[in-house]
Design an enzyme around this catalytic site. Structure first.
Site, PDB file in Angstrom:
ATOM      1  N   ASN A  68       0.850  -1.190   0.000  1.00 29.57           N
ATOM      2  CA  ASN A  68       0.000   0.000   0.000  1.00 29.57           C
ATOM      3  C   ASN A  68       0.886   1.240   0.000  1.00 29.57           C
ATOM      4  OD1 ASN A  68      -2.493  -1.409   0.152  1.00 29.57           O
ATOM      5  ND2 ASN A  68      -2.217  -1.703   2.351  1.00 29.57           N
ATOM      6  N   HIS A 105       6.509  -1.891   3.667  1.00 28.49           N
ATOM      7  CA  HIS A 105       6.165  -3.255   4.057  1.00 28.49           C
ATOM      8  C   HIS A 105       5.343  -3.916   2.976  1.00 28.49           C
ATOM      9  CE1 HIS A 105       3.028  -0.555   5.626  1.00 28.49           C
ATOM     10  NE2 HIS A 105       2.171  -1.538   5.394  1.00 28.49           N
TER      11      HIS A 105
HETATM   12  P1  5GP Z   1      -0.756  -0.666   5.890  1.00 23.30           P
HETATM   13  O1  5GP Z   1      -2.194  -0.324   6.012  1.00 23.30           O
HETATM   14  O2  5GP Z   1       0.145   0.468   6.324  1.00 23.30           O
HETATM   15  O3  5GP Z   1      -0.392  -1.226   4.542  1.00 23.30           O
HETATM   16  O4  5GP Z   1      -0.523  -1.878   6.884  1.00 23.30           O
HETATM   17  C1  5GP Z   1      -0.051  -1.760   8.173  1.00 23.30           C
HETATM   18  C2  5GP Z   1      -0.317  -3.083   8.841  1.00 23.30           C
HETATM   19  O5  5GP Z   1       0.406  -3.132  10.058  1.00 23.30           O
HETATM   20  C3  5GP Z   1      -1.793  -3.304   9.194  1.00 23.30           C
HETATM   21  O6  5GP Z   1      -2.269  -4.478   8.521  1.00 23.30           O
HETATM   22  C4  5GP Z   1      -1.792  -3.465  10.710  1.00 23.30           C
HETATM   23  O7  5GP Z   1      -2.689  -4.449  11.174  1.00 23.30           O
HETATM   24  C5  5GP Z   1      -0.339  -3.850  11.000  1.00 23.30           C
HETATM   25  N1  5GP Z   1       0.142  -3.429  12.305  1.00 23.30           N
HETATM   26  C6  5GP Z   1       0.025  -2.181  12.853  1.00 23.30           C
HETATM   27  N2  5GP Z   1       0.602  -2.158  14.062  1.00 23.30           N
HETATM   28  C7  5GP Z   1       1.103  -3.415  14.282  1.00 23.30           C
HETATM   29  C8  5GP Z   1       1.815  -3.985  15.385  1.00 23.30           C
HETATM   30  O8  5GP Z   1       2.116  -3.362  16.389  1.00 23.30           O
HETATM   31  N3  5GP Z   1       2.169  -5.291  15.245  1.00 23.30           N
HETATM   32  C9  5GP Z   1       1.860  -6.041  14.133  1.00 23.30           C
HETATM   33  N4  5GP Z   1       2.259  -7.308  14.125  1.00 23.30           N
HETATM   34  N5  5GP Z   1       1.189  -5.503  13.092  1.00 23.30           N
HETATM   35  C10 5GP Z   1       0.810  -4.209  13.170  1.00 23.30           C
END
Ligand code: 5GP
Length: 116
Positions: free
Chosen positions: A89, A102
């Site tokens: 994303n 990521h």
């Molecule tokens: P994005 O929306 O930025 O592509 O994805 C970020 C991802 O990080 C989300 O799916 C969210 O659930 C995950 N995430 C956020 N904080 C944490 C955390 O503290 N630990 C883990 N394992 N995942 C996290």
């Protein structure tokens, strides 16, 4: 550069269920999984906040390593043959919440297309 929650996970200051690690890359289970297998694969460097910061001259080796890790994890977790989806994303409209590059690896269920 950008300090995020992932920086703390990399430094092991907060726990995560790690499934793969080497010198450059860490992969761990998403805290809010959207599929039976939902892994986040990240570079340990925080210099790339988003795909728009990728410079092939500087980052091609790292990007190759991210895909190597994804393929290994998919095999290890049993979704390589059934199939899996990799998602990066970038920015608000894509729903990026954490500004540390990521790759999401989703697997273990049938997925829809197009994604929401
Ligand atoms: P994005 O929306 O930025 O592509 O994805 C970020 C991802 O990080 C989300 O799916 C969210 O659930 C995950 N995430 C956020 N904080 C944490 C955390 O503290 N630990 C883990 N394992 N995942 C996290």
């Amino acid at each position: 550069m950008g300090e995020t929650i992932f920086s703390k996970i990399i430094r092991k200051e907060i726990p995560a269920q790690i499934v793969f690690e080497n010198d450059d890359i860490l992969a761990f289970r998403d805290i809010n999984p959207q599929a039976p297998v939902h892994i986040l694969i990240i570079p340990k460097t925080s210099e790339i906040e988003s795909t728009r910061d990728i410079d092939s001259k500087k980052h091609s080796q790292l990007l190759g390593s991210l895909f190597d890790a994804a393929n290994k994890i998919a095999k290890d977790l049993g979704v390589s043959e059934t199939g899996f989806r990799l998602i990066l994303n970038c920015g608000p409209d894509a729903g990026q919440e954490v500004y540390h590059l990521h790759m999401h690896l989703f697997g273990g269920r049938k997925m829809n297309w197009p994604p929401g």
